[in-house]
Design an enzyme around this catalytic site. Structure first.
Site, short mmCIF file in Angstrom:
data_model
loop_
_atom_site.label_atom_id
_atom_site.label_comp_id
_atom_site.label_asym_id
_atom_site.label_seq_id
_atom_site.Cartn_x
_atom_site.Cartn_y
_atom_site.Cartn_z
N ALA A 131 0.78 -1.01 -0.05
CA ALA A 131 0.07 -0.03 0.10
C ALA A 131 0.92 1.18 -0.02
CB ALA A 131 -0.82 -0.14 1.25
N VAL A 132 0.40 2.29 -0.87
CA VAL A 132 1.24 3.58 -0.67
C VAL A 132 0.04 4.53 -0.62
CG1 VAL A 132 2.41 5.23 -2.13
CG2 VAL A 132 3.09 2.67 -2.19
N ARG A 159 2.87 6.94 -7.70
CA ARG A 159 3.39 7.19 -8.98
C ARG A 159 4.84 7.99 -8.81
NH1 ARG A 159 1.14 4.98 -12.77
NH2 ARG A 159 1.97 6.28 -14.31
N GLY A 172 7.29 5.96 -7.51
CA GLY A 172 8.38 4.73 -7.23
C GLY A 172 8.38 4.08 -5.90
N GLU A 213 -1.30 -11.46 -5.61
CA GLU A 213 -2.54 -11.38 -6.16
C GLU A 213 -2.88 -10.08 -6.21
OE1 GLU A 213 -2.47 -13.18 -3.48
OE2 GLU A 213 -2.56 -15.47 -4.30
N TYR A 249 3.51 -4.22 -11.81
CA TYR A 249 4.25 -5.27 -11.45
C TYR A 249 4.91 -5.99 -12.97
CZ TYR A 249 1.52 -5.21 -7.40
OH TYR A 249 0.93 -4.66 -6.09
#
Length: 142
Positions: free
Chosen positions: A70-71, A77, A79, A101, A113
């Site tokens: 999680a970010v 966006r 990195g 997943e 990914y």
């Protein structure tokens, strides 16, 4: 800065997961349980003294699994997820493969990914709830 998670981070990580995932976010007990697992590594990304990213990773019998990433929306966006993933994968050199997943509709994450070398190997029907959705299973060969 990326660092290992500590028990004192649980409340702040819960807040981050609530922002990112809403009603389907892990509970504090689930976060704590993940931290306590012997085969688990939990990392945080920190900026200006605040946790802005979180990753839980497991290494079992030569295979890795990204359990949660999680970010904070204000820091996407940039990195951060890429660095969290690279850091976790590099920590376990003995891995043959890494799996994860991801929601089928999460095109930005799938693109990230794929840029890291993951590829689709299958789907899990109705894996997610709130809303119900299939998961794409992805693999990274090492």
């Amino acid at each position: 800065m990326i660092r290992r998670m500590t028990p004192g981070d649980i409340g702040e990580i819960k807040e981050l997961l609530d922002i990112c995932f809403g009603p389907s976010a892990w509970s504090e007990a689930s976060i704590s349980s993940q931290l306590d697992k012997a085969d688990s590594t939990c990392c945080t990304a920190v900026a200006d003294g605040r946790i802005i990213g979180y990753l839980a990773f497991e290494c079992i019998s030569g295979e890795g699994s990204i359990v949660e990433v999680a970010v904070h929306p204000d820091h996407r966006r940039k990195g951060i997820a890429r660095e969290l993933i690279k850091n976790a994968v590099e920590c376990c050199e003995e891995l043959d493969a890494v799996y994860l997943e991801v929601r089928e509709s999460n095109i930005p994450a799938i693109s990230l990914y794929k840029s890291l070398g993951f590829y689709e190997v299958g789907k899990r029907r109705d894996y997610y709830s709130d809303p119900k959705e299939d998961a794409v299973i992805m693999r990274l060969d090492r």
